[in-house]
Structures are given as structure tokens and as C-alpha cells.
Design an enzyme around this catalytic site. Sequence first.
Site, PDB file in Angstrom:
ATOM      1  N   GLU A  57      66.956  15.859 -75.975  1.00  0.00           N
ATOM      2  CA  GLU A  57      66.080  15.449 -74.870  1.00  0.00           C
ATOM      3  C   GLU A  57      64.679  15.953 -75.154  1.00  0.00           C
ATOM      4  OE1 GLU A  57      66.990  16.788 -70.929  1.00  0.00           O
ATOM      5  OE2 GLU A  57      69.087  16.201 -71.035  1.00  0.00           O
TER       6      GLU A  57
ATOM      7  N   GLU B 212      64.991   8.769 -62.355  1.00  0.00           N
ATOM      8  CA  GLU B 212      66.187   9.048 -61.549  1.00  0.00           C
ATOM      9  C   GLU B 212      65.719   9.299 -60.114  1.00  0.00           C
ATOM     10  OE1 GLU B 212      69.241  11.462 -64.101  1.00  0.00           O
ATOM     11  OE2 GLU B 212      67.248  12.155 -64.623  1.00  0.00           O
TER      12      GLU B 212
ATOM     13  N   LYS C  92      67.357  11.937 -57.689  1.00  0.00           N
ATOM     14  CA  LYS C  92      67.531  13.320 -58.145  1.00  0.00           C
ATOM     15  C   LYS C  92      66.808  14.286 -57.204  1.00  0.00           C
ATOM     16  CE  LYS C  92      67.861  15.430 -62.727  1.00  0.00           C
ATOM     17  NZ  LYS C  92      67.429  15.319 -64.125  1.00  0.00           N
TER      18      LYS C  92
ATOM     19  N   GLU D 236      61.140  15.720 -61.572  1.00  0.00           N
ATOM     20  CA  GLU D 236      62.526  15.380 -61.905  1.00  0.00           C
ATOM     21  C   GLU D 236      62.826  13.896 -61.710  1.00  0.00           C
ATOM     22  OE1 GLU D 236      64.914  17.063 -63.239  1.00  0.00           O
ATOM     23  OE2 GLU D 236      64.190  19.122 -63.171  1.00  0.00           O
TER      24      GLU D 236
END
Length: 283
Positions: free
Chosen positions: A186, A240, A243, A249
Site C-alpha cells: 500500500e 471508501e 470508513k 481515510e
Amino acid sequence: VTNGQLQDMSSNADKALNWVKENVQAFLPETRIRGIAIGNEVLGGSNTALYGVLLDAAKNIYNATKKLHIDKLIQITTSNSYAVFQDSYPPSSCKFKDDFKQYMKPLLEFFQQIGSPFCLNAYPSLTYAGDPANIDINYALFQPNKGIDDPKFKLHYDNLLDAQIDAAYAALEDAGFHKMEIIVTETGWASAGDQNEAGANVTNARTYNYNLRKRLAKKKGTPHRPKNVLKAYIFAIFNEDSKVGPTSERNYGLFKADGSISYNIGFHGLNAGDSSHLSIKVS
């Protein structure tokens, strides 16, 4: 294999076998599956009960791939965060934290035995956000900068990602694993963040991921391991949007949650609407 499944996978070989049958074998060969990640950022994570079950889960999943004759196609590994390291600056000083050595060493011995890489989640953006007064943003973004020198390695670093990877190589060497390859599982940059998340904006996200593509296209290694061609996965394809946590995030994606593009980094086939097309030029 999710962190929540590790306990079952470690104690029950049949469950591991069924998981591999249902989630991997069933999709071969039409889907090109390259590896199975046994949990994510387990060591250094908040659930310490999982530290001791990670290795047995990895062994059971590996044995399942062997039983199904797909072990030569698929690597078994686990992704590690920077929480497992101490003293990563300069890179040559990096070691595994004492708290994790009893778990990390047998895990690495097993990975060495089956030919698996050490997988690292590396985020120059988070390192920069943690100390923006002392880290040059250009060093984090692969932009021109004065860089840093590592006196022990006798090497110069012009970008933070290379330094982070070589710090992990130093930790592996310190633990006795001199030949293990590192793959970055990642890396990315948030296109939006809260006020206290320095550098999290769309300009920096586009710059980082675009320059990361240029860096990978050179098919070069790091200063300390020049022959190990750097391999990295961009995090992430989609935002996302459900999240929890800070705004960043929910904003790592090349695409937004509705499928529209967040920003263009020059991937062929991405329709960027009004934004200009980019091409990758490698000198």
C-alpha cells in the site's frame, strides 16, 4: 484473509482449506491471483491477541494451497505497517521493535522458507503529516529537493518512499534476513483531509501518485538495493466513503465512491472529463 478470520484459520486447517477453495481456487485461472494476504497490519495493531496466531494462520493457508496444487502460483504473506519498526531515520538505523521480534522472527523464517516477500504499507504522506515543519513536502512528493544523506549506508536519498523501503531492508538485515525482497502493498496520498492533516489535498495526491507511476516505470531498485526492482500497489482505487476516522481515510481513491474520477494520474483508459491527459515520460 481478514484479521477477524485469523483465529479460525490458525486453529482449523479444514477452515483454511475451505477458504482457499471458495475464495481463490474457484476463480482460477480466469482471475490472475498473485498472492494471499494473511491479515493486514496485524503486528503493531491494537488486537494483541492476534500476534500469536498469525504464523499458524499463514501456515494453514499455505498448506491449503499446497494441497490444491496452487502453491507455485500464489505467494502467502502479510502486510506490515511502520508500527513494527523503531529508529527509521536515517534508513540504516532501522530495526524491528523488541516487542515484535518474538513474533516477527519465526514469521520471517517461514516466509523465507516458502519464498515469500516482506510486504510493507508505506505512506510518505503520513510521515510528512507527522512532522511538516521538518520534512520537505517535495521530498515526500518525488519533487526536486536537497534530499538526505545516510552516513552508514553512504547513500543519498531524494525521496521519502525509497528511504522508507531501505529502512525496512535495514531492519530485515538486522534480523538476519539479507535476501528477502520487499514489496510495497500500500502507498498513496489522501486528496482531502481535516485541518490538522497537513498536505492532504487533491494537488498533492495527484502529484504523489503521478510521480510514483514515473518512479515505478523506471524499473529501478532503491539506493540500498538497486537490483531489486521496486514493486508497489497504489492505495486505493476507490474512496471508501463509509470508513470511520479522519477525513483522509475516505479520500485515498483514484476514483470517488460514485465511480467518477478523483484526479488523473495518466492511466490509459481513465476518462478525466475536463482535466488534461497526462503521459508518463521516463528519462
